[in-house]
Design a protein around this motif. Structure first.
Motif, PDB file in Angstrom:
ATOM      1  N   PHE A  81      28.340  -2.308  17.229  1.00  0.00           N
ATOM      2  CA  PHE A  81      26.935  -2.371  17.534  1.00  0.00           C
ATOM      3  C   PHE A  81      26.067  -1.205  17.399  1.00  0.00           C
ATOM      4  CE2 PHE A  81      26.739  -6.638  20.004  1.00  0.00           C
ATOM      5  CZ  PHE A  81      27.293  -7.429  19.203  1.00  0.00           C
ATOM      6  N   GLN A  82      26.949  -0.106  17.936  1.00  0.00           N
ATOM      7  CA  GLN A  82      26.201   1.191  17.848  1.00  0.00           C
ATOM      8  C   GLN A  82      26.291   1.756  16.542  1.00  0.00           C
ATOM      9  OE1 GLN A  82      28.484   4.076  20.600  1.00  0.00           O
ATOM     10  NE2 GLN A  82      28.638   2.284  22.101  1.00  0.00           N
ATOM     11  N   HIS A  83      27.196   1.406  15.800  1.00  0.00           N
ATOM     12  CA  HIS A  83      27.275   1.854  14.308  1.00  0.00           C
ATOM     13  C   HIS A  83      25.963   1.165  13.631  1.00  0.00           C
ATOM     14  CE1 HIS A  83      30.476   4.146  14.673  1.00  0.00           C
ATOM     15  NE2 HIS A  83      31.329   3.149  14.718  1.00  0.00           N
ATOM     16  N   MET A  84      25.706  -0.211  13.904  1.00  0.00           N
ATOM     17  CA  MET A  84      24.747  -1.200  13.271  1.00  0.00           C
ATOM     18  C   MET A  84      23.492  -0.588  13.672  1.00  0.00           C
ATOM     19  SD  MET A  84      24.878  -3.540  11.128  1.00  0.00           S
ATOM     20  CE  MET A  84      23.357  -3.566  10.362  1.00  0.00           C
ATOM     21  N   MET A  85      23.463  -0.254  14.972  1.00  0.00           N
ATOM     22  CA  MET A  85      21.993   0.241  15.441  1.00  0.00           C
ATOM     23  C   MET A  85      21.661   1.544  14.742  1.00  0.00           C
ATOM     24  SD  MET A  85      21.757  -0.515  19.404  1.00  0.00           S
ATOM     25  CE  MET A  85      20.002  -0.183  19.621  1.00  0.00           C
ATOM     26  N   MET A  86      22.878   2.594  14.718  1.00  0.00           N
ATOM     27  CA  MET A  86      22.587   3.822  13.876  1.00  0.00           C
ATOM     28  C   MET A  86      21.997   3.467  12.519  1.00  0.00           C
ATOM     29  SD  MET A  86      22.997   7.086  13.736  1.00  0.00           S
ATOM     30  CE  MET A  86      22.795   7.973  12.257  1.00  0.00           C
ATOM     31  N   PHE A  87      22.737   2.497  12.034  1.00  0.00           N
ATOM     32  CA  PHE A  87      22.391   2.377  10.526  1.00  0.00           C
ATOM     33  C   PHE A  87      20.979   1.615  10.387  1.00  0.00           C
ATOM     34  CE2 PHE A  87      22.431  -0.826   7.060  1.00  0.00           C
ATOM     35  CZ  PHE A  87      22.951   0.111   5.793  1.00  0.00           C
ATOM     36  N   SER A  88      20.560   0.905  11.560  1.00  0.00           N
ATOM     37  CA  SER A  88      19.282   0.075  11.207  1.00  0.00           C
ATOM     38  C   SER A  88      17.952   1.268  11.837  1.00  0.00           C
ATOM     39  CB  SER A  88      19.276  -0.900  12.144  1.00  0.00           C
ATOM     40  OG  SER A  88      20.271  -1.623  12.090  1.00  0.00           O
ATOM     41  N   GLY A  89      18.250   2.361  11.630  1.00  0.00           N
ATOM     42  CA  GLY A  89      17.072   3.201  11.869  1.00  0.00           C
ATOM     43  C   GLY A  89      15.843   3.421  10.805  1.00  0.00           C
ATOM     44  N   LEU A  90      15.681   2.285  10.333  1.00  0.00           N
ATOM     45  CA  LEU A  90      14.716   2.438   9.262  1.00  0.00           C
ATOM     46  C   LEU A  90      13.325   2.824   9.703  1.00  0.00           C
ATOM     47  CD1 LEU A  90      16.799   0.256   8.150  1.00  0.00           C
ATOM     48  CD2 LEU A  90      15.069  -0.745   6.914  1.00  0.00           C
ATOM     49  N   ARG A  91      12.555   3.626   8.660  1.00  0.00           N
ATOM     50  CA  ARG A  91      11.061   3.931   9.075  1.00  0.00           C
ATOM     51  C   ARG A  91      10.298   3.052   8.273  1.00  0.00           C
ATOM     52  NH1 ARG A  91      14.947   6.217  11.603  1.00  0.00           N
ATOM     53  NH2 ARG A  91      14.312   8.236  12.558  1.00  0.00           N
ATOM     54  N   GLY A  92       9.221   2.784   8.918  1.00  0.00           N
ATOM     55  CA  GLY A  92       8.204   1.792   8.229  1.00  0.00           C
ATOM     56  C   GLY A  92       6.706   2.171   8.229  1.00  0.00           C
ATOM     57  N   ALA A  93       6.134   1.057   8.749  1.00  0.00           N
ATOM     58  CA  ALA A  93       4.676   0.920   8.846  1.00  0.00           C
ATOM     59  C   ALA A  93       3.918   1.963   9.906  1.00  0.00           C
ATOM     60  CB  ALA A  93       4.266  -0.556   9.131  1.00  0.00           C
ATOM     61  N   ILE A  94       4.618   2.144  10.865  1.00  0.00           N
ATOM     62  CA  ILE A  94       4.036   2.733  11.962  1.00  0.00           C
ATOM     63  C   ILE A  94       4.189   4.354  11.630  1.00  0.00           C
ATOM     64  CG2 ILE A  94       4.173   3.875  14.457  1.00  0.00           C
ATOM     65  CD1 ILE A  94       3.288   0.871  14.327  1.00  0.00           C
ATOM     66  N   TYR A 116       0.760  -1.131   0.068  1.00  0.00           N
ATOM     67  CA  TYR A 116      -0.185  -0.011   0.219  1.00  0.00           C
ATOM     68  C   TYR A 116       0.896   1.287  -0.085  1.00  0.00           C
ATOM     69  CZ  TYR A 116      -3.825   3.101   1.044  1.00  0.00           C
ATOM     70  OH  TYR A 116      -4.649   4.019   1.047  1.00  0.00           O
ATOM     71  N   MET A 117       2.164   1.057   0.585  1.00  0.00           N
ATOM     72  CA  MET A 117       2.850   2.309   0.800  1.00  0.00           C
ATOM     73  C   MET A 117       3.223   2.654  -0.852  1.00  0.00           C
ATOM     74  SD  MET A 117       5.314   2.257   4.085  1.00  0.00           S
ATOM     75  CE  MET A 117       5.024   0.989   5.300  1.00  0.00           C
ATOM     76  N   GLY A 118       3.665   1.477  -1.391  1.00  0.00           N
ATOM     77  CA  GLY A 118       4.026   1.669  -2.730  1.00  0.00           C
ATOM     78  C   GLY A 118       3.196   2.362  -3.680  1.00  0.00           C
ATOM     79  N   LEU A 119       1.832   1.965  -3.456  1.00  0.00           N
ATOM     80  CA  LEU A 119       0.811   2.327  -4.095  1.00  0.00           C
ATOM     81  C   LEU A 119       0.481   3.935  -3.894  1.00  0.00           C
ATOM     82  CD1 LEU A 119      -2.033  -0.331  -3.879  1.00  0.00           C
ATOM     83  CD2 LEU A 119      -0.914   0.434  -6.066  1.00  0.00           C
ATOM     84  N   ALA A 120       0.500   4.158  -2.623  1.00  0.00           N
ATOM     85  CA  ALA A 120       0.334   5.530  -2.337  1.00  0.00           C
ATOM     86  C   ALA A 120       0.969   6.476  -2.809  1.00  0.00           C
ATOM     87  CB  ALA A 120       0.360   5.570  -0.696  1.00  0.00           C
ATOM     88  N   LEU A 121       2.157   6.336  -3.253  1.00  0.00           N
ATOM     89  CA  LEU A 121       2.830   7.198  -3.940  1.00  0.00           C
ATOM     90  C   LEU A 121       2.328   7.927  -5.223  1.00  0.00           C
ATOM     91  CD1 LEU A 121       5.686   8.751  -3.711  1.00  0.00           C
ATOM     92  CD2 LEU A 121       6.841   7.291  -5.104  1.00  0.00           C
ATOM     93  N   PHE A 122       1.645   6.742  -5.620  1.00  0.00           N
ATOM     94  CA  PHE A 122       0.989   7.294  -7.118  1.00  0.00           C
ATOM     95  C   PHE A 122      -0.488   7.826  -6.871  1.00  0.00           C
ATOM     96  CE2 PHE A 122       5.039   5.718  -8.828  1.00  0.00           C
ATOM     97  CZ  PHE A 122       5.413   6.905  -9.569  1.00  0.00           C
TER      98      PHE A 122
END
Lengths: 646, 646
Positions: free
Chosen positions: A436-449, A384-390
């Motif tokens: 681990f800190q760098h990996m956590m920094m890198f894993s700050g993805l945004r998504g469904a919520i 739905y996120m993909g759809l919503a762009l258009f």
């Protein structure tokens, strides 16, 4: 003639039904494509595109097709009609058009500037579903599953750090994003891209709070597949689950923040009211979720003991479990609390108590059912996120705002992870290493919520700009960071292929020496955790499940008649036979069930010794982010006369 | 000021979300109550109220509460507004009310006489959900589950009788109800209760077709629990499943029947067009459903052989299975066919082919998933029926019409069952005894399909009268007949507690003597079935599953390269090892899985002998309602050189 008219009306109606079918079919088709693609990727061990990323990509393509290929037959829809007779918008409107009455249902309020965007395509409008579907139907299974599948042992080992990242970290992230965005908004006003009074500081904070909900589902899937270090996995998983809850309540509190006079000036009373709201909503939702789970545990417990036949009806058991868990969400929403928080803690509590009471068949059924629902709901949302762009018709893409948001999101993540990790490392024995800190920094993805919070309100121009920006940030982070996880892991030299239980033991062993000295001095600091732990083990577990010592041995002597009534006959048997074994097995059961590959090596010969050691380790490991304290677990079943905690 | 307005708007919106939550919560609450009640009843072996009856009862009570306890705050909703500028009803309407634009979505057309009924209560309106939710979301899992859980062996044993009852019986029932209702309508016109030209004969036939869909779920549940004679169970189950499909297509065909001139006169061309529509829609839907299942079988087959890793991802497999089956429904609807028919045959075909290719984990997952979805959907529909009695706002209860419908329903059921049983008994060796016929007569309950068909169109007064009447008949039959099943069984002296497989064997044995003589003379009558059977066993099964002989042995020699490509390596192994065993086991597998209590006694020592006997019996049993014919099953795997059918 009349017959002919009826014929036409039936045809029309059929057309409407088929429309609903077409939209659902499009989603089905996208999901089928996603599954086939992922299955191909999994076979070739291609880890650069997770299923959610794939779902988003297919959604995007489909949105493009719907937008530019389908025609817009509905010419009328852009026009605004005047209605002088009405005072407010009723929920249902009956309109007489050329001698035929039509019923219209209230959908939403539209700002004047959006009216032009509505010269739309009926198909686009139909593909846009009501945000309440996200909140009431698609999000609950995802969040519940997160709570239900939490690896409790590892989670509690890192509870202090997780809570710090989730509460303090999210607050930091929200404020940092809010401040940076406020700077960019000022710049935009200066450049004439925005009107003066359109975008307040509270709007910036609102954006900050919704962008603070991280969703590293892609990263976690890869971690799981590669068996990355369990502490890193748990930190990230725990943080992302709790931080969703915190971000949602924060967004809610900010949206109802209402300073009396100037919206830009700081109003202390309104601010404290917001803080109060935050705490009240969080606590209320927590209580709501947990109490539903306790009710479920009691019902399933009753089933097993008083009426022993329920295990013959796993369907009823599963149905009840499902419905009560969903009700936790809906009740919280209906009561004006936050359903997501309720359903999260409901999931955690269900896993802790109810799961132990279920019949083996129901254990598997519930696990598989929630896994499946989680899988479907997640992919539907990403499609739905993909759809919503258009398909969304009121996008406002402002390059400066988008750039600002990207910068803000990364600065905020950095000022959340690095300073907090530094502080936590002061207290933690098992330090959080630099990589681990760098990996956590890198894993700050945004998504469904983040998406769901942004789409909830898209009426005003600032909100539309936020929505469009949030959507782009989700795309960017999921594709770029999600795809880059595997290279990043090897670049940061993070160990993979670790057996989580072996790992836990090794760490516990290396710590035990240093632990023993600190025990006596710092034991008081963890008193809250210890009291809760003892209470849970001695009263709640026996009351709600078959694990733990029988209540007759833990309650004072004069309570014996009541205790006997509340204890299941099987608890006596198990308890007298196994002592503490039962408790430990129960505690580990869920973990084991979720990790088919993990074999806990319990030597059959030297049973009590090894198990007692595991038991102790479990408690030693319960650090609150401030260090590790040995909890004096008293073997209540074996020594019922000595078991007073105070 | 502006901020305050925003605050109010957010509050309003929150209110809207909570509304959605409240309605879902009401359904959850009703379902939880139903489950707890049923669980109590099951424990006490109380069989007078089935879960669907309970769900309906609770729905009724809740409807009563909502109707008479909640207030109606929405005063505006009864008023009709004039709009001269519009020519037709657009799908979205933008209305400017006191300088604020509101978006309204088209819901439906309303007849003038219904306008007064709309001075409603917002809560009532919100509890009434769109009929397309029934058709697109709630019915498919129920119908799919019926097809998927069909006990194929017993079903094919009675195929001829089942088809006769389903096609001929439903047509008889439709016409009889139509004629009786037409009589009552004439009487009503005479008594002045109805206007002359309001109710045509086609409307009566429409009512007849929708009331012909029987739904003996209550009776079947009791049969299953008590292990009633399998032939009776299969006849009733098969009839009710297929008859839903026939009734739906019939309703569809009648609703698009459009005679040129006088709607009451018989128009031959329009009639034949309707018959053509019926056949076309039925065949098209059948083809659509089966082809989706074949695609699923091919994909799952490919998974197992070419890319052996799919069994590691049971989630993907289950997801694909679920989505493709649902797509069968949606595609049929989108193509203007009947989704219910498509999904029914999709279920049957999935069970026949795809099920054999799934990993053991997926077999169980799909079975449990569909069982659970069926359970939930069924109870939601019955709850909703209970609710609808009080929440639907345009009921027209006409005592004469209701009385007429009750009479018509019973007369129609009698003129369906008794004459057809008599005819079938002329051909059947295994006669349908008198008490079975009475039981089938008694089991003519109406349920979800009749309700869903009736609620699909409630715009005109005749349709509303039909809807109200159908609802009452559902209540009456489910409670009275459903509750009376157990007494009726003992009154009719129908055997209970029968092991279905033992039963089948005993019957087959008693028939084998008489069979042997008739074999040669009547073998040609069943040629269609035989050809299909041979084709399926020798080409489709090996192509789509791992069962049956390898294609290399069944296809002509020059096809060998292609055959080798299409046959899975495991087919060779299994086939060469087990011969026909594999085929028979595969055929019985589903049956076994659905009857945990049924143990097929296969003596381990004398393996080939007993299995070959079972295999023969299976084929002998394949009567087409006209008798029992021995089918010369050629043991293709053992004798690959002799296997040409022609």
């Amino acid at each position: 003639m009349e017959e002919l008219k009826k014929y036409v009306s039936v045809k029309d109606e059929d057309h409407f039904y088929h429309q609903g079918a077409v939209e659902l079919l499009i989603f089905n088709f996208l999901l089928i494509l996603t599954i086939l693609t992922i299955w191909l990727f999994k076979n070739h061990r291609f880890r650069f595109l997770h299923e959610t990323g794939g779902a988003m990509l297919y959604g995007l393509l489909m949105g493009l097709i719907i937008r530019y290929v389908t025609k817009s037959p509905d010419v009328e829809s852009g026009t605004v009609y005047e209605c002088e007779k009405l005072k407010s918008g009723p929920s249902t409107l009956l309109i007489n058009i050329t001698n035929q009455v039509y019923e219209y249902q209230y959908k939403r309020e539209i700002s004047h500037h959006n009216v032009n965007g509505h010269q739309g395509n009926a198909m686009l409008q139909k593909m846009t579903f009501d945000p309440s579907i996200f909140f009431n139907i698609l999000l609950p299974p995802i969040i519940f599953h997160a709570g239900y599948s939490l690896k409790k042992r590892h989670f509690f080992r890192n509870l202090g750090s997780i809570l710090t990242y989730a509460f303090l970290g999210t607050a930091i992230s929200c404020i940092v994003i809010g401040l940076i965005m406020y700077g960019f908004v000022k710049a935009m006003v200066h450049l004439g891209q925005l009107k003066q009074r359109e975008f307040h500081f509270t709007d910036c904070l609102f954006f900050g709070s919704l962008m603070s909900a991280t969703d590293p589902v892609t990263v976690l899937a890869i971690f799981h597949e590669l068996n990355v270090d369990t502490d890193l996995y748990t930190l990230l998983f725990g943080e992302s689950v709790l931080n969703d809850a915190v971000a949602i309540v924060l967004t809610h509190s900010i949206s109802i923040y209402s300073p009396k006079e100037n919206p830009n000036a700081f109003d202390a009373s309104a601010f404290f009211q917001s803080v109060g709201n935050f705490l009240g909503i969080f606590a209320g939702s927590f209580a709501m979720g947990s109490s539903y789970a306790v009710v479920t545990a009691l019902i399933s417990f009753m089933h097993l003991t008083k009426f022993t036949k329920l295990c013959e009806f796993p369907m009823l058991e599963t149905g009840l479990f499902f419905l009560l868990s969903w009700s936790a969400f809906l009740s919280a929403e209906a009561a004006g609390l936050t359903g997501i928080v309720a359903v999260l803690f409901c999931g955690v509590t269900q896993a802790h108590y109810t799961y132990n009471n279920l019949s083996p068949d129901s254990k598997m059924r519930t696990k598989q059912l929630f896994e499946f629902m989680n899988f479907l709901a997640e992919n539907v949302i990403f499609c739905y996120m993909g759809l919503a762009l258009f398909t969304f018709q009121n996008h406002i893409f402002n390059p400066l705002f988008i750039f600002g948001a990207l910068v803000a999101v990364f600065v905020a993540r950095a000022s959340n992870i690095y300073p907090l990790s530094f502080l936590l490392n002061l207290g933690r024995k098992q330090k959080i290493p630099r990589n681990f800190q760098h990996m956590m920094m890198f894993s700050g993805l945004r998504g469904a919520i983040a998406f769901a919070l942004a789409i909830r309100d898209t009426d005003s121009q600032p909100k539309q700009m936020m929505f469009s920006t949030a959507l782009l940030i989700v795309f960017f982070t999921v594709w770029v960071f999600g795809g880059g996880t595997t290279p990043m892991l090897s670049w940061l030299q993070i160990r993979v292929g670790i057996d989580p239980d072996e790992d836990l033991k090794a760490k516990a062993a290396s710590q035990s020496a240093s632990n023993l000295e600190k025990n006596t001095t710092k034991a008081e600091t963890a008193w809250l955790f210890r009291i809760w732990y003892g209470f849970d083990h001695r009263y709640l577990k026996p009351l709600l499940t078959h694990a733990g010592p029988p209540l007759t041995s833990t309650l004072p002597g004069w309570c014996n008649p009541v205790a006997r009534l509340l204890t299941s006959p099987s608890a006596y048997g198990d308890q007298l036979k196994d002592g503490d074994t039962d408790y430990i097995i129960t505690n580990d059961e869920l973990t084991e069930n979720y990790e088919p590959s993990a074999h806990i090596p319990v030597p059959a010969q030297d049973n009590t010794g090894s198990i007692q050691a595991t038991g102790k380790e479990d408690i030693q490991a319960g650090d609150l982010g401030l260090g590790g304290y040995k909890l004096q677990l008293q073997h209540t079943a074996c020594q019922p006369q000595k078991n007073s905690l105070a």
